[in-house]
Scaffold this motif. Structure first.
Motif, mmCIF file in Angstrom:
data_model
loop_
_atom_site.group_PDB
_atom_site.id
_atom_site.type_symbol
_atom_site.label_atom_id
_atom_site.label_comp_id
_atom_site.label_asym_id
_atom_site.label_seq_id
_atom_site.Cartn_x
_atom_site.Cartn_y
_atom_site.Cartn_z
ATOM 1 N N ASP A 24 0.811 -1.213 0.000
ATOM 2 C CA ASP A 24 0.000 0.000 0.000
ATOM 3 C C ASP A 24 0.847 1.268 0.000
ATOM 4 O OD1 ASP A 24 0.602 -1.147 2.623
ATOM 5 O OD2 ASP A 24 -0.425 0.603 3.448
ATOM 6 N N THR A 25 2.080 1.180 0.501
ATOM 7 C CA THR A 25 2.944 2.363 0.551
ATOM 8 C C THR A 25 3.512 2.730 -0.809
ATOM 9 O OG1 THR A 25 5.022 1.175 1.025
ATOM 10 C CG2 THR A 25 3.599 1.730 2.912
ATOM 11 N N VAL A 26 3.360 1.836 -1.782
ATOM 12 C CA VAL A 26 3.842 2.141 -3.135
ATOM 13 C C VAL A 26 2.695 2.048 -4.141
ATOM 14 C CG1 VAL A 26 6.227 1.488 -2.667
ATOM 15 C CG2 VAL A 26 4.622 -0.260 -3.465
ATOM 16 N N GLY A 27 1.455 2.191 -3.637
ATOM 17 C CA GLY A 27 0.302 2.281 -4.519
ATOM 18 C C GLY A 27 -0.227 0.965 -5.048
ATOM 19 N N LEU A 28 0.098 -0.157 -4.366
ATOM 20 C CA LEU A 28 -0.376 -1.464 -4.809
ATOM 21 C C LEU A 28 -1.281 -2.085 -3.755
ATOM 22 C CD1 LEU A 28 2.994 -2.770 -6.277
ATOM 23 C CD2 LEU A 28 0.991 -2.053 -7.588
ATOM 24 N N GLU A 29 -2.095 -3.038 -4.168
ATOM 25 C CA GLU A 29 -3.081 -3.653 -3.285
ATOM 26 C C GLU A 29 -2.450 -4.745 -2.423
ATOM 27 O OE1 GLU A 29 -6.754 -4.222 -1.549
ATOM 28 O OE2 GLU A 29 -6.222 -2.687 -3.033
ATOM 29 N N PRO A 30 -2.490 -4.609 -1.101
ATOM 30 C CA PRO A 30 -1.959 -5.670 -0.229
ATOM 31 C C PRO A 30 -2.654 -6.999 -0.496
ATOM 32 C CG PRO A 30 -2.374 -3.670 1.025
ATOM 33 C CD PRO A 30 -2.975 -3.456 -0.338
ATOM 34 N N GLY A 31 -1.872 -8.066 -0.491
ATOM 35 C CA GLY A 31 -2.424 -9.394 -0.705
ATOM 36 C C GLY A 31 -2.659 -9.772 -2.141
ATOM 37 N N SER A 32 -2.274 -8.900 -3.074
ATOM 38 C CA SER A 32 -2.553 -9.164 -4.484
ATOM 39 C C SER A 32 -1.395 -9.879 -5.158
ATOM 40 C CB SER A 32 -2.824 -7.849 -5.218
ATOM 41 O OG SER A 32 -1.665 -7.022 -5.208
ATOM 42 N N TRP A 33 -1.717 -10.569 -6.263
ATOM 43 C CA TRP A 33 -0.685 -11.023 -7.189
ATOM 44 C C TRP A 33 -0.102 -9.790 -7.873
ATOM 45 C CZ3 TRP A 33 0.187 -16.085 -6.586
ATOM 46 C CH2 TRP A 33 -0.852 -16.918 -6.192
ATOM 47 N N LEU A 34 1.167 -9.845 -8.225
ATOM 48 C CA LEU A 34 1.830 -8.672 -8.795
ATOM 49 C C LEU A 34 2.089 -8.875 -10.287
ATOM 50 C CD1 LEU A 34 4.350 -7.932 -5.901
ATOM 51 C CD2 LEU A 34 2.183 -6.800 -6.382
ATOM 52 N N PRO A 35 1.364 -8.167 -11.153
ATOM 53 C CA PRO A 35 1.574 -8.316 -12.595
ATOM 54 C C PRO A 35 2.913 -7.726 -13.016
ATOM 55 C CG PRO A 35 0.043 -6.524 -12.153
ATOM 56 C CD PRO A 35 0.317 -7.183 -10.834
ATOM 57 N N VAL A 36 3.579 -8.407 -13.939
ATOM 58 C CA VAL A 36 4.922 -7.992 -14.358
ATOM 59 C C VAL A 36 5.046 -8.057 -15.878
ATOM 60 C CG1 VAL A 36 6.056 -8.744 -12.215
ATOM 61 C CG2 VAL A 36 5.797 -10.361 -14.116
ATOM 62 N N ASP A 37 6.068 -7.361 -16.395
ATOM 63 C CA ASP A 37 6.419 -7.532 -17.799
ATOM 64 C C ASP A 37 7.384 -8.710 -17.904
ATOM 65 O OD1 ASP A 37 8.985 -6.635 -17.063
ATOM 66 O OD2 ASP A 37 8.660 -4.614 -17.832
#
Length: 472
Positions: free
Chosen positions: A278-291
């Motif tokens: 959450d401190t970097v604008g992402l949803e806690p507990g989520s999978w992280l999409p990548v290139d």
């Protein structure tokens, strides 16, 4: 009050499992200072609660099954497995859940280890206890996954097994219910049934291993049933209670099953719920999409490698991604902007899309790489499935009497290359790398004709598959 210490690195890696270790290995090899943060054991899930202990449990099971198929050897292995000895060997295989050796390896490559819970507190910043680690170039999230338990009332009081308990248990339960139809469920049902449990396997879907060709799950289920397991498909759990030490399971069909333990192998979730996303604008507990360089979408410095990006929840694929990510981090740190990010480039995890191999260490083994027939058709390829009975191959006879197995290659009819290959049968785990090379290399079938399999090995199935394609 403890004074906070700030330490700067080129790279900070969250998680010291095989994936995090490999990212650190590649960034250190490139000369980048690297910190690795781990809250549990260095070596991660694979070393202590997944790949290594599960295969230590399964190897004697498969070896015994192979021996029982061979006349002259069958008579020597008719007794039950020595469960205590197998569990002790499993303990040794996990270094008795001590990570001294892996810590020494990290020290040997020059990475700094920080024990504790690492949490992002902003861009390029990770807090570990009273230390603040800053990253000049990259933070790599390699925290893996955890088992997911279903939302059943009172389940916590039952004390269910997940994959961790299933691979680390110190005694054999007399009766074990396994819930699930994937790899963990199939492997653990195989292991504990052979070690002396009476296993009931409850599968919500139509069959086992539904991410492989249908015949893979069918052959594995058939073998489990022959070994004494009770395999029930199309069955869900309605309730679970524990009374006087006995687990009582009620299914949606109204059946009541009693057991000593129950294992839920019903899915995984990313370990990203409390790492400060959450401190970097992402949803806690989520999978992280990548290139394809494993950099998180929309970020210039955050990478997600291994299970957390949900591309392929496999140790070997995570280590592959780690090599790609380490190379990409190093290249960008050196100022390089034109990365080799095209198909099959040094900075692109291309195999994630089309050539992921996997072996399921049941009896029989199931191994696959690339696309199944259904997946290839859904992707819009014009394909044909070519099947061969593995027992027809001369080398299969060396595995003993009653060999059962099947092979399939999915042929792209436009390009005449392989989109996928599946093997099921004793010993097929050692076949899958040849299939992986063929799929990754997009080897034309006309060229595969000249890759001559040695006789008499089960690799001769390649010749049979090619002949079946030619003659169909």
């Amino acid at each position: 009050m403890t004074e906070t210490e700030t330490i700067a690195y080129d790279v900070v890696v969250l998680g010291a499992g095989p994936v995090g270790e490999n990212v650190a290995d590649r960034t250190r090899a490139a000369g980048l200072t690297t910190a690795v943060v781990e809250s549990e054991l260095v070596g991660g899930e694979c070393s202590y609660w997944a790949c290594m202990p599960s295969k230590a449990l399964l190897r004697p099971v498969i070896a015994q099954a192979d021996a029982r198929r061979l006349p002259g050897l069958r008579q020597a292995v008719q007794g039950p497995l020595d469960a205590d000895a197998i569990l002790a060997h499993r303990n040794h295989f996990t270094s008795d859940w001590k990570d001294d050796g892996q810590v020494g390896w990290l020290d040997g490559i020059g990475a700094d280890l920080y024990r504790g819970h690492g949490r992002l507190t902003g861009p390029r910043t990770v807090n570990v206890g009273d230390r603040v680690l800053t990253a000049r170039h990259a933070v790599a999230v390699c925290t893996g996954t955890r088992a997911v338990l279903p939302d059943l009332p009172g389940l916590a009081e039952v004390g269910p097994w997940t994959s961790r308990e299933a691979t680390s248990a110190q005694s054999v339960p007399g009766r074990l219910v396994v819930v699930g139809g994937g790899v963990v469920a199939a492997e653990m049902a195989t292991a504990w049934q052979a070690l002396g449990s009476r296993v009931t396997l409850l599968v919500r879907g139509k069959g086992l291993l539904n991410r492989m060709e249908p015949f893979a799950g069918e052959l594995v289920a058939e073998a489990l049933t022959a070994a004494g397991a009770d395999v029930r498909t199309g069955t869900s759990v309605e309730s679970v209670t524990r009374r006087d030490g006995t687990v009582v399971v009620v299914t949606d069909t109204g059946d009541r099953i009693e057991a000593d333990e129950i294992l839920f192998a019903t899915g995984r979730a990313p370990r990203t719920d409390d790492i400060g996303l959450d401190t970097v604008g992402l949803e806690p507990g989520s999978w992280l999409p990548v290139d394809d360089s494993l950099r998180v979408t929309g970020s210039e410095w955050l990478y997600a490698v291994g299970d957390v990006n949900h591309r392929a929840l496999l140790t070997h694929q995570g280590k592959y991604q780690a090599r790609i990510a380490g190379a990409a981090i190093a290249a960008r740190a050196s100022g390089k902007t034109d990365l080799d990010a095209g198909p099959w480039g040094a900075h692109a995890a291309t195999a994630d899309h089309a050539a992921v191999p996997q072996v399921v260490f049941t009896d029989p083994e199931a191994a696959a790489v690339g696309l199944s027939l259904a997946e290839a058709e859904q992707a819009g390829h014009r394909v044909r499935a070519v099947d061969v009975d593995l027992s027809s191959v001369a080398g299969a006879g060396l595995y003993g009497e009653g060999y059962k197995g099947r092979a399939r290659m999915v042929v792209d009819l436009d390009d005449e290359i392989l989109r996928g290959v599946t093997f099921v049968g004793p010993g097929v785990g050692e076949l899958i790398h040849s299939a992986t090379v063929a799929v990754v290399g997009q080897v034309p079938l006309a060229r595969l004709w000249h890759a001559v399999p040695s006789y008499p090995t089960i690799s001769e199935v390649w010749l049979r598959l090619l002949e079946a394609f030619r003659d169909s």
